[in-house]
Design a protein around this motif. Structure first.
Motif, PDB file in Angstrom:
ATOM      1  N   UNK A 101      -3.358  23.761  -3.674  1.00 32.61           N
ATOM      2  CA  UNK A 101      -1.997  23.554  -3.188  1.00 32.61           C
ATOM      3  C   UNK A 101      -1.876  22.155  -2.615  1.00 32.61           C
ATOM      4  N   UNK A 102      -0.716  21.539  -2.787  1.00 33.38           N
ATOM      5  CA  UNK A 102      -0.519  20.166  -2.300  1.00 33.38           C
ATOM      6  C   UNK A 102      -0.600  20.091  -0.793  1.00 33.38           C
ATOM      7  N   UNK A 103      -0.113  21.112  -0.105  1.00 33.96           N
ATOM      8  CA  UNK A 103      -0.068  21.071   1.353  1.00 33.96           C
ATOM      9  C   UNK A 103      -0.252  22.474   1.909  1.00 33.96           C
ATOM     10  N   UNK A 104      -0.937  22.555   3.054  1.00 38.71           N
ATOM     11  CA  UNK A 104      -1.085  23.843   3.731  1.00 38.71           C
ATOM     12  C   UNK A 104       0.233  24.301   4.338  1.00 38.71           C
ATOM     13  N   UNK A 105       1.099  23.344   4.629  1.00 35.13           N
ATOM     14  CA  UNK A 105       2.380  23.650   5.253  1.00 35.13           C
ATOM     15  C   UNK A 105       3.495  23.403   4.258  1.00 35.13           C
ATOM     16  N   UNK A 106       3.889  24.441   3.554  1.00 38.15           N
ATOM     17  CA  UNK A 106       4.897  24.295   2.515  1.00 38.15           C
ATOM     18  C   UNK A 106       6.247  23.855   3.029  1.00 38.15           C
ATOM     19  N   UNK A 107       6.533  24.058   4.319  1.00 38.46           N
ATOM     20  CA  UNK A 107       7.844  23.712   4.861  1.00 38.46           C
ATOM     21  C   UNK A 107       8.031  22.213   5.012  1.00 38.46           C
ATOM     22  N   UNK A 108       6.916  21.463   5.087  1.00 36.84           N
ATOM     23  CA  UNK A 108       7.037  20.018   5.265  1.00 36.84           C
ATOM     24  C   UNK A 108       6.437  19.213   4.122  1.00 36.84           C
ATOM     25  N   UNK A 109       5.908  19.875   3.121  1.00 38.33           N
ATOM     26  CA  UNK A 109       5.206  19.175   2.049  1.00 38.33           C
ATOM     27  C   UNK A 109       6.099  18.164   1.345  1.00 38.33           C
ATOM     28  N   UNK A 110       7.356  18.485   1.164  1.00 44.09           N
ATOM     29  CA  UNK A 110       8.257  17.610   0.428  1.00 44.09           C
ATOM     30  C   UNK A 110       8.788  16.444   1.263  1.00 44.09           C
ATOM     31  N   UNK A 111       8.395  16.358   2.542  1.00 43.46           N
ATOM     32  CA  UNK A 111       8.864  15.258   3.381  1.00 43.46           C
ATOM     33  C   UNK A 111       8.063  13.981   3.162  1.00 43.46           C
ATOM     34  N   UNK A 112       6.902  14.083   2.539  1.00 40.46           N
ATOM     35  CA  UNK A 112       6.057  12.912   2.333  1.00 40.46           C
ATOM     36  C   UNK A 112       6.662  11.985   1.280  1.00 40.46           C
ATOM     37  N   UNK A 113       6.255  10.725   1.325  1.00 41.41           N
ATOM     38  CA  UNK A 113       6.773   9.726   0.369  1.00 41.41           C
ATOM     39  C   UNK A 113       5.627   8.993  -0.323  1.00 41.41           C
ATOM     40  N   UNK A 114       4.475   9.652  -0.393  1.00 44.63           N
ATOM     41  CA  UNK A 114       3.298   9.000  -0.951  1.00 44.63           C
ATOM     42  C   UNK A 114       3.489   8.578  -2.409  1.00 44.63           C
ATOM     43  N   UNK A 115       2.807   7.486  -2.754  1.00 45.86           N
ATOM     44  CA  UNK A 115       2.723   6.971  -4.122  1.00 45.86           C
ATOM     45  C   UNK A 115       4.085   6.585  -4.695  1.00 45.86           C
ATOM     46  N   UNK A 116       4.910   6.007  -3.821  1.00 41.74           N
ATOM     47  CA  UNK A 116       6.202   5.450  -4.202  1.00 41.74           C
ATOM     48  C   UNK A 116       6.396   4.134  -3.448  1.00 41.74           C
ATOM     49  N   UNK A 117       6.934   3.120  -4.104  1.00 42.64           N
ATOM     50  CA  UNK A 117       7.200   1.892  -3.380  1.00 42.64           C
ATOM     51  C   UNK A 117       7.702   0.753  -4.237  1.00 42.64           C
ATOM     52  N   UNK A 118       8.212  -0.271  -3.553  1.00 41.31           N
ATOM     53  CA  UNK A 118       8.688  -1.516  -4.159  1.00 41.31           C
ATOM     54  C   UNK A 118       7.786  -2.668  -3.738  1.00 41.31           C
TER      55      UNK A 118
ATOM     56  N   UNK B 296       0.852  -1.191   0.000  1.00 39.23           N
ATOM     57  CA  UNK B 296       0.000   0.000   0.000  1.00 39.23           C
ATOM     58  C   UNK B 296       0.884   1.236   0.000  1.00 39.23           C
ATOM     59  N   UNK B 297       0.865   1.982  -1.087  1.00 43.34           N
ATOM     60  CA  UNK B 297       1.754   3.137  -1.222  1.00 43.34           C
ATOM     61  C   UNK B 297       1.012   4.461  -1.092  1.00 43.34           C
ATOM     62  N   UNK B 298      -0.254   4.429  -0.681  1.00 38.89           N
ATOM     63  CA  UNK B 298      -1.075   5.640  -0.729  1.00 38.89           C
ATOM     64  C   UNK B 298      -0.692   6.698   0.291  1.00 38.89           C
TER      65      UNK B 298
ATOM     66  N   UNK C  60      11.674 -12.958  -7.044  1.00 40.17           N
ATOM     67  CA  UNK C  60      12.663 -12.108  -6.394  1.00 40.17           C
ATOM     68  C   UNK C  60      12.932 -10.800  -7.105  1.00 40.17           C
ATOM     69  N   UNK C  61      12.388 -10.626  -8.320  1.00 38.66           N
ATOM     70  CA  UNK C  61      12.547  -9.344  -9.004  1.00 38.66           C
ATOM     71  C   UNK C  61      11.846  -8.265  -8.192  1.00 38.66           C
ATOM     72  N   UNK C  62      12.446  -7.099  -8.119  1.00 39.26           N
ATOM     73  CA  UNK C  62      11.858  -5.984  -7.378  1.00 39.26           C
ATOM     74  C   UNK C  62      11.250  -4.998  -8.362  1.00 39.26           C
ATOM     75  N   UNK C  63       9.954  -4.796  -8.263  1.00 41.10           N
ATOM     76  CA  UNK C  63       9.263  -3.838  -9.116  1.00 41.10           C
ATOM     77  C   UNK C  63       9.043  -2.568  -8.313  1.00 41.10           C
ATOM     78  N   UNK C  64       9.506  -1.448  -8.829  1.00 38.74           N
ATOM     79  CA  UNK C  64       9.401  -0.155  -8.162  1.00 38.74           C
ATOM     80  C   UNK C  64       8.511   0.757  -8.999  1.00 38.74           C
TER      81      UNK C  64
END
Length: 315
Positions: free
Chosen positions: A138-155, A82-84, A110-114
């Motif tokens: 806007x993506x986030x109300x708090x622009x100082x931390x918006x880029x800390x998220x890792x949503x919609x990425x995964x293996x 779950x990468x949401x 064993x192949x890793x799909x990213x």
């Protein structure tokens, strides 16, 4: 021409210019794989039989050239189904099967799909100051931390039948690209500290979505809050019209009369385990992410495979 949302204008930004690699740099065969939609209770024998049937398909042996990874890649994505990370959108279950195109399309356990893709409004985690074009909240109300998220990425690591499964949301769009998901297939590494380390990248590419389905999804919340011009497959700079062999997903609605209930998507990825494709491309550019965008690994406290169900996307 593009598919336009009514009574709206757009602000164009530079395209992600994606250039074709060579088969030698990372050959891939890619085709629909019906058995990947079997319920989780499907027996190993049934799945193996389906994989054997797939190996006779000429599509499986159609090698697809790699493309650049684009400007929104981040190293160190987490191994998780779950990468949401709580992102809202129409649910999308991806079932992907990795096979060896040089050995009769046998499974590659064993192949890793990213994978990684934008959210419903066209934003990528880690690069949330990049304008998706058109008009979007806007993506986030708090622009100082918006880029800390890792949503919609995964293996995910392929099982004995070469199958991986992701739970995500239907991607949105950003100017001037069509709806898509980025993908890398890795072999030779191993899971370590919650991510995948070592080995090599055998393929870098993208998955695509049928225009009619995508544009229907984009009329729903929260997608409809992003107005502007959506680029159709025919006008996309990456998709070359080859259907499944060019990354077009086969989609199955969870509920035929209610697209908000979600979709299942599937493809077979036939890799050459000896090939290597970094995603650097042979020319052109992948675009330039914002100057203040992060690089390197996601934050250490990012949600892992054991994230709670409350982080799942809603419809």
């Amino acid at each position: 021409m593009t598919g336009n949302h009514k009574n709206k204008t757009i602000t164009r930004r530079r395209a992600i210019a994606v250039t074709g690699g060579t088969v030698a740099a990372g050959g891939l065969a890619i085709a629909g794989y019906q058995s990947a939609f079997a319920d989780d209770a499907t027996t190993t024998a049934d799945a193996t039989a389906s994989a054997s049937a797939t190996s006779t398909s000429s599509e499986c042996m159609t090698l697809m050239t790699s493309v650049t990874e684009g400007p929104y890649y981040l190293d160190g994505a987490l191994v998780r189904k779950d990468i949401t990370e709580g992102k809202s959108g129409v649910p999308l279950t991806l079932r992907l099967t990795v096979v060896d195109a040089t050995d009769g399309c046998t499974p590659v356990p064993g192949a890793a799909v990213e994978i990684w893709h934008c959210d419903a409004w066209g934003y990528y985690s880690g690069y949330t100051t990049a304008n998706p074009g058109g008009s979007a909240p806007a993506e986030s109300e708090d622009g100082s931390t918006a880029n800390d998220a890792t949503y919609l990425r995964g293996y995910q690591i392929a099982n004995a039948n070469g199958v991986v499964k992701f739970e995500t949301i239907f991607p949105g769009w950003y100017t001037p690209r069509t709806c898509h998901i980025h993908v890398k297939v890795h072999t030779g590494g191993e899971k370590e500290d919650g991510t995948y380390e070592g080995g090599k990248v055998n393929y870098t590419g993208q998955f695509f979505f049928d225009d009619d389905i995508a544009q229907e999804i984009f009329t729903l919340e929260p997608y409809s809050k992003h107005s502007g011009s959506y680029t159709t497959l025919d006008n996309d700079m990456v998709y070359d019209g080859g259907g499944a062999s060019s990354g077009l997903l086969t989609l199955k609605a969870v509920h035929k009369k209610d697209p908000s209930k979600g979709y299942k998507g599937f493809l077979t990825l036939g890799i050459d385990p000896d090939a290597e494709s970094t995603g650097a491309g042979s020319g052109g550019g992948g675009g330039t992410p914002p100057s203040d965008a992060p690089t390197g690994e996601p934050p250490s406290d990012a949600p892992s495979e054991s994230a709670t169900a409350s982080a799942s996307a809603s419809s």
